[in-house]
Design an enzyme around this catalytic site. Structure first.
Site: not given
Ligand code: ITT
Length: 190
Positions: A7, A37, A66, A146-148, A168
């Site tokens: 990641t 990608e 993902d 993120g959206y937390d 969490k």
């Molecule tokens: P990698 O692909 O490198 O792992 P990414 O951020 O691009 O990183 P994703 O494509 O899986 O990962 O997108 C996940 C999205 O959802 C990203 O915007 C995260 O911030 C959000 N997300 C996933 N899990 C979350 C969590 O536990 N809390 C808050 N937001 C989350």
């Protein structure tokens, strides 16, 4: 055995490291310049693509996640496009709140698919986890990523951003997916 965490998301990475603590794997980080990608239509397809490509390119075991937020009033959006919904976390949250407006229908699910790939890229095992909650009208809490801050879990009376790491971990989509994979993660390392 060495396990690369595939990641580029530092929030995810910290959670992964916390979840995988104590397992019989030595954790390693993927190189920053490795671009994968995400061409899949589902969380599981994308998790498998990321794990498989990173494993193959490095010749090591790799684990990838993902994940994203599926909002019912937005017909499941942003879903697999959660990371591509804006330029940064604040921008993504602002767009989601804008699109939801003041609709009273606030239910949503965080979904996480995790895949483990062998050094040749073959998928060894995978799992999914879901956590149900509601989207608040404003951010609440400082933790997480993120959206937390806008994801409220009624059963806990807290947003993900207000929870401790352990809280969490116990109820999150990622926590559930990793818990489902634990037996395989343990047996494959022996
Ligand atoms: P990698 O692909 O490198 O792992 P990414 O951020 O691009 O990183 P994703 O494509 O899986 O990962 O997108 C996940 C999205 O959802 C990203 O915007 C995260 O911030 C959000 N997300 C996933 N899990 C979350 C969590 O536990 N809390 C808050 N937001 C989350």
């Amino acid at each position: 055995m060495l396990l690369v965490i595939a990641t580029q998301n530092s929030g995810k990475l910290k959670e992964f490291q916390h979840h995988l603590e104590g397992l019989p794997w030595t954790l390693d980080l993927m190189p920053q310049d490795l671009e994968i990608e995400e061409t899949g239509q589902t969380f599981l397809e994308n998790a498998c693509i990321k794990a498989s490509q990173v494993a193959k390119q490095l010749g090591q075991w790799a684990i990838a996640d993902d994940s994203g937020l599926a909002v019912d009033a937005l017909q499941g959006a942003p879903g697999v496009y959660s990371a591509r919904y804006g330029t940064d976390d604040l921008d993504r949250i602002a767009r989601l709140l804008r699109e939801l407006g003041d609709t009273p229908k606030r239910t949503a699910q965080f979904v996480c698919a995790i895949a483990l790939a062998r050094p040749d890229g073959e998928i060894a095992c995978h799992a999914e986890g879901v956590c149900a909650g509601e989207i608040l009208y404003d951010s609440q809490g400082e933790g997480g990523f993120g959206y937390d801050p806008i994801f409220y879990v009624p059963a806990a009376h807290l947003t993900f951003a207000e929870m401790t790491k352990d809280q969490k971990r116990a109820i999150s989509h990622r926590g559930k997916a990793i818990a489902a994979l634990l037996p395989q993660l343990q047996s494959l390392a022996i």
